[in-house]
Design an enzyme around this catalytic site. Structure first.
Site, mmCIF file in Angstrom:
data_model
loop_
_atom_site.group_PDB
_atom_site.id
_atom_site.type_symbol
_atom_site.label_atom_id
_atom_site.label_comp_id
_atom_site.label_asym_id
_atom_site.label_seq_id
_atom_site.Cartn_x
_atom_site.Cartn_y
_atom_site.Cartn_z
ATOM 1 N N ARG A 66 0.827 -1.219 0.000
ATOM 2 C CA ARG A 66 0.000 0.000 0.000
ATOM 3 C C ARG A 66 0.857 1.262 0.000
ATOM 4 O O ARG A 66 0.500 2.280 -0.593
ATOM 5 C CB ARG A 66 -0.903 -0.032 1.236
ATOM 6 N N HIS A 70 0.486 4.489 -2.428
ATOM 7 C CA HIS A 70 0.327 5.874 -1.954
ATOM 8 C C HIS A 70 1.431 6.761 -2.486
ATOM 9 O O HIS A 70 1.189 7.901 -2.873
ATOM 10 C CB HIS A 70 0.324 5.914 -0.420
ATOM 11 N N ASN A 98 -2.994 8.351 5.688
ATOM 12 C CA ASN A 98 -1.658 7.824 5.918
ATOM 13 C C ASN A 98 -1.450 7.368 7.348
ATOM 14 O O ASN A 98 -0.504 6.667 7.633
ATOM 15 C CB ASN A 98 -0.618 8.919 5.647
ATOM 16 N N HIS A 196 -6.341 -5.468 -2.649
ATOM 17 C CA HIS A 196 -7.137 -5.660 -1.433
ATOM 18 C C HIS A 196 -7.388 -7.131 -1.123
ATOM 19 O O HIS A 196 -8.184 -7.450 -0.250
ATOM 20 C CB HIS A 196 -8.460 -4.885 -1.538
HETATM 21 C C1 HEM Z 1 -8.882 1.890 -5.962
HETATM 22 C C2 HEM Z 1 -8.754 2.771 -5.007
HETATM 23 C C3 HEM Z 1 -8.346 2.413 -3.611
HETATM 24 C C4 HEM Z 1 -8.973 2.808 -2.475
HETATM 25 C C5 HEM Z 1 -10.189 3.709 -2.382
HETATM 26 C C6 HEM Z 1 -8.270 2.203 -1.368
HETATM 27 C C7 HEM Z 1 -8.605 2.381 -0.037
HETATM 28 C C8 HEM Z 1 -8.040 1.691 1.005
HETATM 29 C C9 HEM Z 1 -8.432 1.835 2.388
HETATM 30 C C10 HEM Z 1 -9.465 2.810 2.928
HETATM 31 C C11 HEM Z 1 -7.714 0.943 3.110
HETATM 32 C C12 HEM Z 1 -7.806 0.672 4.620
HETATM 33 C C13 HEM Z 1 -6.772 1.435 5.382
HETATM 34 C C14 HEM Z 1 -6.979 1.264 6.871
HETATM 35 O O1 HEM Z 1 -8.061 1.599 7.365
HETATM 36 O O2 HEM Z 1 -6.061 0.787 7.564
HETATM 37 C C15 HEM Z 1 -6.876 0.236 2.190
HETATM 38 C C16 HEM Z 1 -6.011 -0.760 2.534
HETATM 39 C C17 HEM Z 1 -5.150 -1.362 1.663
HETATM 40 N N1 HEM Z 1 -4.976 -1.047 0.339
HETATM 41 FE FE1 HEM Z 1 -6.142 0.157 -0.768
HETATM 42 N N2 HEM Z 1 -7.246 1.449 -1.841
HETATM 43 C C18 HEM Z 1 -7.237 1.553 -3.217
HETATM 44 C C19 HEM Z 1 -6.343 0.982 -4.077
HETATM 45 C C20 HEM Z 1 -5.287 0.206 -3.684
HETATM 46 C C21 HEM Z 1 -4.225 -0.237 -4.549
HETATM 47 C C22 HEM Z 1 -4.065 0.155 -6.010
HETATM 48 C C23 HEM Z 1 -3.411 -1.028 -3.800
HETATM 49 C C24 HEM Z 1 -2.148 -1.748 -4.203
HETATM 50 C C25 HEM Z 1 -1.944 -2.229 -5.401
HETATM 51 C C26 HEM Z 1 -3.979 -1.088 -2.475
HETATM 52 C C27 HEM Z 1 -3.492 -1.842 -1.449
HETATM 53 C C28 HEM Z 1 -3.998 -1.856 -0.165
HETATM 54 C C29 HEM Z 1 -3.553 -2.778 0.865
HETATM 55 C C30 HEM Z 1 -2.529 -3.880 0.691
HETATM 56 C C31 HEM Z 1 -4.260 -2.454 2.014
HETATM 57 C C32 HEM Z 1 -4.148 -3.123 3.403
HETATM 58 C C33 HEM Z 1 -3.164 -2.354 4.237
HETATM 59 C C34 HEM Z 1 -2.905 -2.948 5.612
HETATM 60 O O3 HEM Z 1 -3.173 -4.127 5.849
HETATM 61 O O4 HEM Z 1 -2.408 -2.191 6.479
HETATM 62 N N3 HEM Z 1 -5.100 -0.306 -2.432
HETATM 63 N N4 HEM Z 1 -7.086 0.716 0.926
HETATM 64 C C1 LIG Z 2 2.653 6.021 10.450
HETATM 65 C C2 LIG Z 2 2.669 7.485 10.640
HETATM 66 O O1 LIG Z 2 3.604 8.182 10.304
HETATM 67 N N1 LIG Z 2 1.577 7.972 11.183
HETATM 68 C C3 LIG Z 2 1.453 9.363 11.503
HETATM 69 C C4 LIG Z 2 0.163 9.903 10.957
HETATM 70 O O2 LIG Z 2 -0.060 11.200 11.398
HETATM 71 C C5 LIG Z 2 -0.082 11.382 12.816
HETATM 72 C C6 LIG Z 2 -0.329 12.842 13.126
HETATM 73 O O3 LIG Z 2 -1.418 13.334 12.446
HETATM 74 C C7 LIG Z 2 1.220 10.939 13.434
HETATM 75 O O4 LIG Z 2 1.132 11.014 14.850
HETATM 76 C C8 LIG Z 2 1.532 9.531 13.027
HETATM 77 O O5 LIG Z 2 2.804 9.183 13.459
#
Ligand code: HEM
Ligand SMILES: CC(=O)N[C@H]1CO[C@H](CO)[C@@H](O)[C@@H]1O
Ligand SMILES: *[C@@H]1O[C@H](CO)[C@@H](O)[C@H](O)[C@H]1NC(C)=O
Ligand SMILES: *[C@@H]1O[C@H](CO)[C@@H](O)[C@H](O)[C@H]1NC(C)=O
Ligand SMILES: *[C@@H]1O[C@H](CO)[C@@H](O)[C@H](O)[C@H]1NC(C)=O
Length: 328
Positions: A66, A70, A98, A196
């Site tokens: 991810r 980003h 982030n 995802h």
């Molecule tokens: C299409 C638009 C996308 C949206 C709106 C989106 C949105 C999100 C959101 C809201 C999360 C949850 C974050 C959290 O609450 O911790 C997430 C997680 C994640 N996204 Fe996306 N994402 C998108 C595209 C992508 C793409 C292109 C990739 C990689 C190729 C990706 C890989 C991931 C992964 C691996 C996670 C899990 C992260 C974790 O386990 O900490 N996403 N995404």
């Molecule tokens: C992982 C990371 O850098 N998280 C930061 C996100 O932003 C807050 C402040 O808004 C920081 O406290 C976190 O360290």
């Protein structure tokens, strides 16, 4: 020389210039084996270090994938996602989407290991691209060759995250537009959303679908009602801490199960469900769901290479950071 000859010779010189410039641009693009001469072990050092972390904590693969996404969507793949805020500017790292990024310590460890072997040569942006690839392949995902030569940017701006990164509430029109703005097409959207298949999410990204979807105490009709019941057990209305597996049962394995979920109307975010609202993305979801991901691995590799080239800095642009969190 007659006036016509002068004109022709002028036009010709301009043409040569244009050709040279475009050639130059090509030569300045990313390429495979970029560090072959300057840091021959860079790629193996990076994958060994990544393996040290992933073998102990496979769930780190998701945030590392991810992070590269980003990075690329905000200011291009230039490592700006890694920069710390300074006294005068708040960086991307501190933006709300982030705050859920993890794994910065892995990038720092990789960078130190690479710096030890060849100081000041390998960019943080390239490290992100390689670590994302290695992480995915270490949890049974595909392996692809990563063109290299990205340089690190010197700027990271909080507000750009909100403008450039799609929100989980985005609809299909917005998603297609935001991908197109990065030179990525509708297929890339369907393919990269497959990221995802691993990882977890906080409740905030989807609780609106479970409670009060349109302000009438209702739920999102595009989500399987049985799944809504399950998700409600995990997420109370304003829960900010719980984590939900995005691909329950196989959130640690990079497989094609994401498409089966989306096809069953069990995609977690509105942006996941939205893939069923466009004929091309829908066809892709159905195809992968019904053929056990016949082309997903290959497609994902190709789209990742494409995403990895978005807005890159090359040649003399940017710098090679000494520490990924700080500009030199
Ligand atoms: C299409 C638009 C996308 C949206 C709106 C989106 C949105 C999100 C959101 C809201 C999360 C949850 C974050 C959290 O609450 O911790 C997430 C997680 C994640 N996204 Fe996306 N994402 C998108 C595209 C992508 C793409 C292109 C990739 C990689 C190729 C990706 C890989 C991931 C992964 C691996 C996670 C899990 C992260 C974790 O386990 O900490 N996403 N995404
Ligand atoms: C992982 C990371 O850098 N998280 C930061 C996100 O932003 C807050 C402040 O808004 C920081 O406290 C976190 O360290
Ligand atoms: C960057 O910020 C993080 C979190 O605020 C901090 O732990 C880290 O030491 C900083 N890195 C550098 C190199 O200053
Ligand atoms: C998508 O969202 C935008 C902005 O909220 C809105 O203008 C548009 O009508 C929506 N499109 C669809 C197809 O729902
Ligand atoms: C649902 O949303 C409406 C409109 O925003 C609000 O008035 C109402 O209080 C909300 N209900 C609940 C249970 O949160």
């Amino acid at each position: 020389m007659g006036i016509l000859q002068k004109l022709l010779s002028f036009l010709f010189s301009q043409l040569i210039l244009v050709l040279m410039v475009s050639n130059h641009n090509n030569a300045m693009g990313l390429k495979l084996g970029y560090y072959h001469k300057t840091c021959p072990n860079a790629e193996s050092i990076i994958s060994k270090t990544t393996y040290r972390f992933i073998s102990r904590a496979p769930t780190l693969a998701a945030p590392l994938l991810r992070m590269h996404f980003h990075d690329c969507f905000v200011r291009g793949c230039d490592g700006s996602v890694l920069l710390n805020s300074t006294k005068t500017s708040i960086s991307e790292k501190d933006a709300i989407p982030n705050q859920s990024l993890r794994g910065y310590h892995v990038i720092d460890a990789v960078k130190s290991a690479v710096e030890e072997a060849c100081s000041g040569v390998v960019s943080c942006a390239d490290i992100l691209a390689l670590v994302a690839r290695d992480s995915v392949s270490m949890i049974h995902g595909p392996y692809w060759k990563v063109p290299l030569g990205r340089r690190d940017g010197r700027v990271s701006i909080l507000n750009e995250v909100f403008a450039e990164l799609p929100a989980p509430f985005a609809n299909i029109t917005q998603l297609k537009q935001m991908f197109a703005a990065k030179g990525l097409n509708t297929k890339d959207l369907a393919v990269l959303s497959g990221g995802h298949t691993i990882g977890t999410s906080h409740c905030l990204g989807f609780t609106n679908r479970l409670y009060n979807f349109t302000g009438k105490g209702d739920t999102d009709p595009s989500m399987d009602p049985n799944y809504i019941v399950k998700l409600k057990q995990k997420c109370k209305p304003r829960d900010t801490t719980a984590l939900v597996e995005m691909d329950p049962g196989s959130f640690k394995t990079f497989d094609e199960a994401y498409y089966t979920l989306v096809a069953k109307r069990r995609g977690l975010f509105q942006s996941d469900s939205a893939l069923l609202d466009d004929p091309e993305t829908k066809a892709y979801v159905i195809l992968q769901a019904s053929t056990h991901g016949s082309t997903f691995a290959k497609d994902f590799s190709e789209s990742m290479v494409k995403m990895g080239q978005v807005g890159v800095l090359t040649g003399n642009q940017g710098e090679i950071r000494k520490h990924c969190a700080l500009v030199n």
